[in-house]
Design an enzyme around this catalytic site. Structure first.
Site, mmCIF file in Angstrom:
data_model
loop_
_atom_site.group_PDB
_atom_site.id
_atom_site.type_symbol
_atom_site.label_atom_id
_atom_site.label_comp_id
_atom_site.label_asym_id
_atom_site.label_seq_id
_atom_site.Cartn_x
_atom_site.Cartn_y
_atom_site.Cartn_z
ATOM 1 N N ARG A 21 0.848 -1.193 0.000
ATOM 2 C CA ARG A 21 0.000 0.000 0.000
ATOM 3 C C ARG A 21 0.887 1.248 0.000
ATOM 4 O O ARG A 21 1.084 1.873 -1.034
ATOM 5 C CB ARG A 21 -0.960 -0.016 1.205
ATOM 6 C CG ARG A 21 -2.139 0.914 1.048
ATOM 7 C CD ARG A 21 -1.840 2.359 1.466
ATOM 8 N NE ARG A 21 -1.329 2.457 2.848
ATOM 9 C CZ ARG A 21 -0.791 3.560 3.338
ATOM 10 N NH1 ARG A 21 -0.686 4.650 2.589
ATOM 11 N NH2 ARG A 21 -0.328 3.585 4.577
ATOM 12 N N CYS A 247 8.720 9.648 -0.195
ATOM 13 C CA CYS A 247 8.006 10.706 0.511
ATOM 14 C C CYS A 247 7.739 11.821 -0.487
ATOM 15 O O CYS A 247 8.676 12.376 -1.055
ATOM 16 C CB CYS A 247 8.858 11.204 1.672
ATOM 17 S SG CYS A 247 8.193 12.671 2.482
#
Lengths: 313, 313
Positions: A21, A247
């Site tokens: 995920r 990120c």
């Protein structure tokens, strides 16, 4: 015993593999459903039991998660394994309850600014979604546990500093709304171990049981933060194989805390994980082969395990 | 006040840059003396004050350390900076005392097997060298402090497990022999934070003051181990810019704990280092340019500092 106590026993560490995920959130290419099944099977064979496999979202928005239902099914066929998946809106929650998913993850931002920017809804509305999920769970008698994850719990890339009291207030509101378990996420890797220890200790008191710490290794503190969380009583930690999952707010930065290194940490601290680290490291070949353009991190995979001694505490 | 208390004040953290010594131990090419001076100057300008700059060995054996005297001189010209260098035999100790070096580092292996394999002398003989260095220091009234570093203190790549009581016995013998300060080294990156915390706490009791923890990030535990050492009372830690310095026993493995990430860790834990992290990360360009074939690690250099908030505790 509550569903949460079954899923996450208090007397041991539970490690959640979120690579399928969180690890696929930003990638340009992703494994096929068959490759994802192979990935799950290989990690399961190594001893991993908790898998976050996607998000219930329209395939048009996040095509990498279009096969979330197939993966929930795949996990249900792996002995002792539990599936989790995100549901970020009403439709997603309703869809999730049509499956045999074991855990539905709702996300609340620690700050109003991030909540609006990331989900186009207020924090109060995000908590309402938790309430809806909890009500649906109860009305249908569905086995799924409701997990409320608080993003940016250690600092926000938009709003800056986050008051721990505010995180605890939100955590309390989620429990009040019916969440079975709450998680705190260092979404952008701002935290150091002192901050993680403090918030984890407060979460242990607030929850009176299991809570989740979700860490990113953006600034190299991932394993140190996990160690601090364990010391402060946390027994449920997230990681991803090879640290997959970048990120969006720090281009080129590493992703989630590396699952293999997290296992090593736990074992050296005396927390038996039941995971075969050599087999786990070998499982990297599946996502690596499927995504040759992605960077995989991890010191255990690079250096190997100590062979001269028993490194388990 | 003792020389050690001046070099390593009890009320703050001292970080030792060992990249110019440990970091160059295994490289095939190394910076020129001018490049090393530039490297020192750049890190000094960033706020670093402790530099291990080489080893007093015949240039034929370790040509990368042939300029150790020039570097001791270079450090002495940097305001507030202190130099340290290894001396692994009688000749090295004698040579060291002919210079203005601030710290002479002798190495003792935690195990007899490693001592013989690495230094072709027994541990008792290695402690005799500490005794000789201490005597020379006293007789000459030389300012240098004598540092006894215990290699393989957390497990040995040859002998396997290392009993903490044995490390403490050796540490006590070094102090008895006249060492001003003792260090414990996780030479091959076997340790986890629990082990580091336990041995550090015991070292704090034994030394009654400063002691050094020297960590390698071979298995990704470097920062977590540093955090545990700080929690257990250690106030002197080693690191190397970019994590330079591989491990001869784990090919391809990372080296020392990354200095930049170590600074970040300390600051998030409330230990002011006086080091400008942006300037420190920028200083990587000097060794990187001099050794383009070496791999430099570090999350801070990759992701940058958090900009949305003050990350210092």
């Amino acid at each position: 015993m509550s569903q949460v106590a079954v899923a996450y026993p208090a007397d041991r560490v539970s490690l959640r593999e979120v690579g399928l995920r969180d690890g696929l959130q930003l990638v340009k290419n992703w494994p096929s459903t068959d490759e994802k099944r192979e990935w799950l099977a290989r990690e399961h064979a190594a001893g991993v039991r908790h898998f976050e496999v996607g998000s219930f979202l329209p395939a048009s928005r996040m095509p990498q998660f279009a096969d979330v239902r197939e993966l929930v099914d795949a996990v249900s066929r792996l002995e002792g394994a539990r599936s989790a998946a995100l549901a970020l809106n009403e439709r997603g929650v309703a869809d999730a309850f049509e499956t045999e998913v074991d855990e539905i993850v709702c996300v609340i931002s620690a700050t109003e600014e991030h909540s609006q920017a990331n989900m186009r809804r207020s924090r109060a509305e995000a908590i309402d979604l938790v309430r809806m999920a909890a009500r649906m769970r109860d009305e249908r008698g569905h086995k799924a546990i409701v997990n409320a994850g608080i993003a940016m719990a250690f600092g926000c890339s938009i709003a800056g500093e986050v008051d721990q009291a505010e995180v605890l207030r939100l955590a309390g509101a989620c429990i009040e709304a019916g969440a079975d378990i709450v998680g705190i996420a260092d979404t952008v890797g701002f935290a150091g171990p002192r901050q993680v220890a403090e918030l984890s200790a407060a979460m242990a008191r607030l929850s009176g049981g299991a809570f989740i710490v979700h860490l990113h290794d953006t600034r190299g503190m991932g394993i140190a933060n996990a160690s601090a969380a364990l010391d402060a009583g946390c027994r449920v930690l997230d990681g991803s194989l090879g640290g997959l999952g970048g990120c969006p707010f720090a281009p080129g930065a590493t992703g989630n805390v590396v699952f293999e290194d997290l296992v090593f940490l736990c074992e050296t601290k005396g927390f038996a994980t039941g995971i075969d680290l050599d087999a786990l490291a070998a499982a990297r070949s599946v996502p690596k082969h499927a995504m040759p353009e992605e960077k995989f991190y991890g010191a255990i995979a690079r250096a190997g395990l100590p062979r001269a001694l028993d490194w388990r505490a």
